[in-house]
Design a protein around this motif. Structure first.
Motif, PDB file in Angstrom:
ATOM      1  N   LEU A 207      34.944  30.511  50.244  1.00  0.00           N
ATOM      2  CA  LEU A 207      34.025  30.926  49.183  1.00  0.00           C
ATOM      3  C   LEU A 207      34.094  32.424  48.962  1.00  0.00           C
ATOM      4  N   VAL A 208      34.194  33.180  50.046  1.00  0.00           N
ATOM      5  CA  VAL A 208      34.294  34.638  49.911  1.00  0.00           C
ATOM      6  C   VAL A 208      35.559  35.041  49.168  1.00  0.00           C
ATOM      7  N   LEU A 209      36.680  34.387  49.497  1.00  0.00           N
ATOM      8  CA  LEU A 209      37.943  34.742  48.831  1.00  0.00           C
ATOM      9  C   LEU A 209      37.868  34.439  47.325  1.00  0.00           C
ATOM     10  N   ILE A 210      37.332  33.273  46.986  1.00  0.00           N
ATOM     11  CA  ILE A 210      37.268  32.907  45.564  1.00  0.00           C
ATOM     12  C   ILE A 210      36.342  33.848  44.802  1.00  0.00           C
ATOM     13  N   THR A 211      35.143  34.030  45.354  1.00  0.00           N
ATOM     14  CA  THR A 211      34.181  34.894  44.655  1.00  0.00           C
ATOM     15  C   THR A 211      34.667  36.334  44.598  1.00  0.00           C
ATOM     16  N   THR A 212      35.408  36.768  45.613  1.00  0.00           N
ATOM     17  CA  THR A 212      35.925  38.144  45.600  1.00  0.00           C
ATOM     18  C   THR A 212      36.933  38.341  44.478  1.00  0.00           C
ATOM     19  N   VAL A 213      37.867  37.403  44.366  1.00  0.00           N
ATOM     20  CA  VAL A 213      38.899  37.548  43.316  1.00  0.00           C
ATOM     21  C   VAL A 213      38.274  37.512  41.934  1.00  0.00           C
ATOM     22  N   LEU A 214      37.427  36.496  41.685  1.00  0.00           N
ATOM     23  CA  LEU A 214      36.807  36.409  40.366  1.00  0.00           C
ATOM     24  C   LEU A 214      35.864  37.568  40.113  1.00  0.00           C
ATOM     25  N   GLY A 215      35.134  37.985  41.129  1.00  0.00           N
ATOM     26  CA  GLY A 215      34.215  39.100  40.960  1.00  0.00           C
ATOM     27  C   GLY A 215      34.936  40.388  40.626  1.00  0.00           C
ATOM     28  N   ALA A 217      37.821  40.662  39.141  1.00  0.00           N
ATOM     29  CA  ALA A 217      38.356  40.581  37.772  1.00  0.00           C
ATOM     30  C   ALA A 217      37.268  40.876  36.741  1.00  0.00           C
ATOM     31  N   MET A 218      36.086  40.249  36.905  1.00  0.00           N
ATOM     32  CA  MET A 218      35.018  40.497  35.939  1.00  0.00           C
ATOM     33  C   MET A 218      34.454  41.903  36.052  1.00  0.00           C
ATOM     34  N   ALA A 219      34.422  42.411  37.284  1.00  0.00           N
ATOM     35  CA  ALA A 219      33.936  43.775  37.457  1.00  0.00           C
ATOM     36  C   ALA A 219      34.858  44.775  36.784  1.00  0.00           C
ATOM     37  N   TRP A 220      36.164  44.513  36.858  1.00  0.00           N
ATOM     38  CA  TRP A 220      37.112  45.434  36.221  1.00  0.00           C
ATOM     39  C   TRP A 220      36.903  45.443  34.711  1.00  0.00           C
ATOM     40  N   VAL A 221      36.693  44.253  34.131  1.00  0.00           N
ATOM     41  CA  VAL A 221      36.448  44.180  32.693  1.00  0.00           C
ATOM     42  C   VAL A 221      35.147  44.895  32.313  1.00  0.00           C
TER      43      VAL A 221
END
Length: 537
Positions: A207-215, A217-221
């Protein structure tokens, strides 16, 4: 193509920020919900397995406790049969009751364990316990029948058979089998807990890995759209950190940022007013922290001292119990060695055993008295007592001991003291403790001064010696249980060492009568013990 106006651009930017933030919030909410579900599942699974592990551990402890009680009972029955001494039936009943209670707890726990983890993980537990209970009853009946036989080789052979066949073979094997089975259950429960932890950890890592990657990406945007306003806010914050609160953030076409800028500018004005107050608060907080730190250090020192006293107490109890028990066992072995012993030899051995038993009884009585004091279960047998007459009686009895040390006891008794409602046995015990302590520390040809005086609504008793006194650092702790002074000035330091229960018992007796006791002493100037007792109708 129509160029958007300034207002339209502001609306587009506003909507863009809202949508991006909404996506981030939705994603964060989903991540939190997933984490919450994982946590709830992990907690429930862990709680269930921990409960099962605790249940298994409790059952293991009860098996161990049953083994201890049973072996002690067998030991006492064996001594009764072989040595011919009459067992304390009250103790035997208490031990048998403790065994019955342990068996009852074991049966209840085994049923609960079987319901919790399944019969396949603890097969035959309840049935084995029933067989163990029947074996214990059979061994007790064998001892009872052996006791009916006259002292002879047949009785010894019967006891040997019980010890070898019933206890060493049958009982020991069943107990060891039960302990081994229960230890395996405990290990199984611990492995289950570890397995649940491993599963929860694996899911959490995923869960940490998935949320980290998606987070990310959205944070960069999101950061790309608000980087410039944040740079402006960061510049203003740096200036305010340096104390330049007169700087104000300029306005921009972004309505959202303008609102934030207004709030930040208002905050800068308030920061200028609150800076002085914050400094004062920090100083007060630092003073409070320093004070609390000192208190915690003092409490830690007290805990360390308490732990040292506890360790010393266990060492002293072991020593105090080992010596008389060794003497008793040695005398019994000598008395039973051969048939050429005379009646006088047996009487001498029994006299020594009796003397050591009386010493053990006194030690146990002092420890029980202290325990009852903690539980507030002291029962005093009060009656009207002539205090001066009681003191003279104690002095007369103590003169025999003080004469050996060439120490005299002088009394100064106030005749105006009325009869008091006291427990004479306990008050006598208190006075004997204080006079005996004064005797031990008094020099040869010294003097112990005993005085009574009426004051207000109470009576004051003082016991003063001419000993070396007490170290001022030890004086606040002399009434603590198991406390022993480290001073080497006593001429009889080995005798006065003991377990440190005497003054603690004296303190408990005084408090139980509604009075108090205190000590006044200085090095090389003697010690004065002062007891106050209330006058009650």
């Amino acid at each position: 193509m129509k160029t958007p106006s300034h207002r339209e651009r502001a609306i587009v930017v506003f909507m863009t920020y809202r949508s991006k933030i909404g996506v981030v919030v939705a994603f964060s909410t989903l991540a939190v919900l997933l984490a919450a579900v994982l946590s709830i599942w992990s907690v429930k699974a862990t709680d269930r397995h921990i409960h099962q592990a605790n249940l298994a551990q409790d059952l293991l402890n009860e098996h161990l406790q049953l083994s201890v009680h049973t072996y002690r009972l067998f030991k006492q029955l064996t001594d009764e049969v072989l040595l011919g001494s009459t067992a304390n039936q009250s103790v035997v009943r208490n031990k048998r009751q403790a065994i019955a209670e342990s068996l009852g707890k074991i049966k209840a726990l085994e049923i609960e364990q079987r319901d919790a983890i399944g019969e396949e993980f603890a097969p035959g537990a309840v049935e084995d316990t029933v067989e163990l209970e029947q074996l214990i009853d059979l061994i007790i009946r064998d001892f009872t029948s052996a006791l009916q036989l006259p002292p002879s080789s047949e009785r010894s052979q019967r006891v040997d058979a019980i010890l070898e066949e019933r206890i060493d073979v049958g009982f020991r094997e069943q107990v060891n089998a039960a302990l081994a089975r229960q230890r395996s259950v405990v290990a199984l429960m611990n492995n289950r807990i570890q397995s649940v932890h491993s599963q929860a950890l694996g899911v959490a890592v995923g869960l940490v890995l998935i949320t980290t990657v998606l987070g990310l990406a959205m944070a960069w945007v999101l950061v790309r759209g608000i980087a410039r306003p944040l740079d402006t806010l960061n510049h203003a914050a740096n200036l305010w950190i340096d104390g330049k609160f007169d700087y104000r953030i300029p306005s921009t076409p972004d309505a959202e940022f303008n609102q934030i800028s207004t709030n930040f500018n208002t905050m800068a004005e308030r920061l200028a007013r609150f800076t002085a107050q914050q400094a004062r608060t920090e100083r007060e907080l630092q003073e409070a922290v320093d004070s609390r730190t000192r208190e915690l250090m003092e409490a830690n020192q007290a805990l360390e001292r308490s732990d040292n006293v506890r360790r010393q107490f266990f060492a002293d109890v072991s020593h105090e119990l080992r010596t008389p028990l060794t003497v008793i066992r040695g005398e019994a072995q000598v008395a039973l060695r051969g048939d050429s012993r005379t009646k006088a030899d047996y009487q001498d051995a029994l006299a020594i055993v009796l003397e050591q038993s009386i010493g053990l009884s006194r030690l146990v009585d002092d420890m029980l008295f202290i325990a009852r004091t903690d539980a507030e279960r002291i029962r005093l047998m009060r009656e009207n007592v002539a205090l001066n007459a009681l003191l003279e009686s104690v002095v007369k009895e103590s003169s025999v001991l003080t004469a050996d040390n060439h120490v005299a006891i002088h009394t100064d008794l106030d005749p105006a003291i009325p009869d008091l409602l006291l427990d004479p046995a306990r008050i006598r015990q208190l006075l004997v403790i204080l006079i005996d302590n004064a005797r031990r520390f008094s020099p040869s040809q010294g003097c112990i001064h005993l005085q009574t005086k009426r004051e207000d609504q109470g009576v004051v008793i003082t016991v003063e010696d001419q000993g070396p006194g007490i170290d001022p650092q030890e004086l606040p702790y002399i009434f603590d249980r198991f406390f022993r002074g480290t001073s080497a000035n006593s001429r009889d330091n080995s005798e006065s060492a003991g377990l440190g229960l005497g003054l603690a018992v004296a303190k408990a007796i005084a408090l139980a009568h509604g009075g108090d006791i205190r000590a006044d002493s200085h090095p090389d100037s003697g010690t004065t013990m002062t007891i106050t007792l209330p006058i009650r109708p």
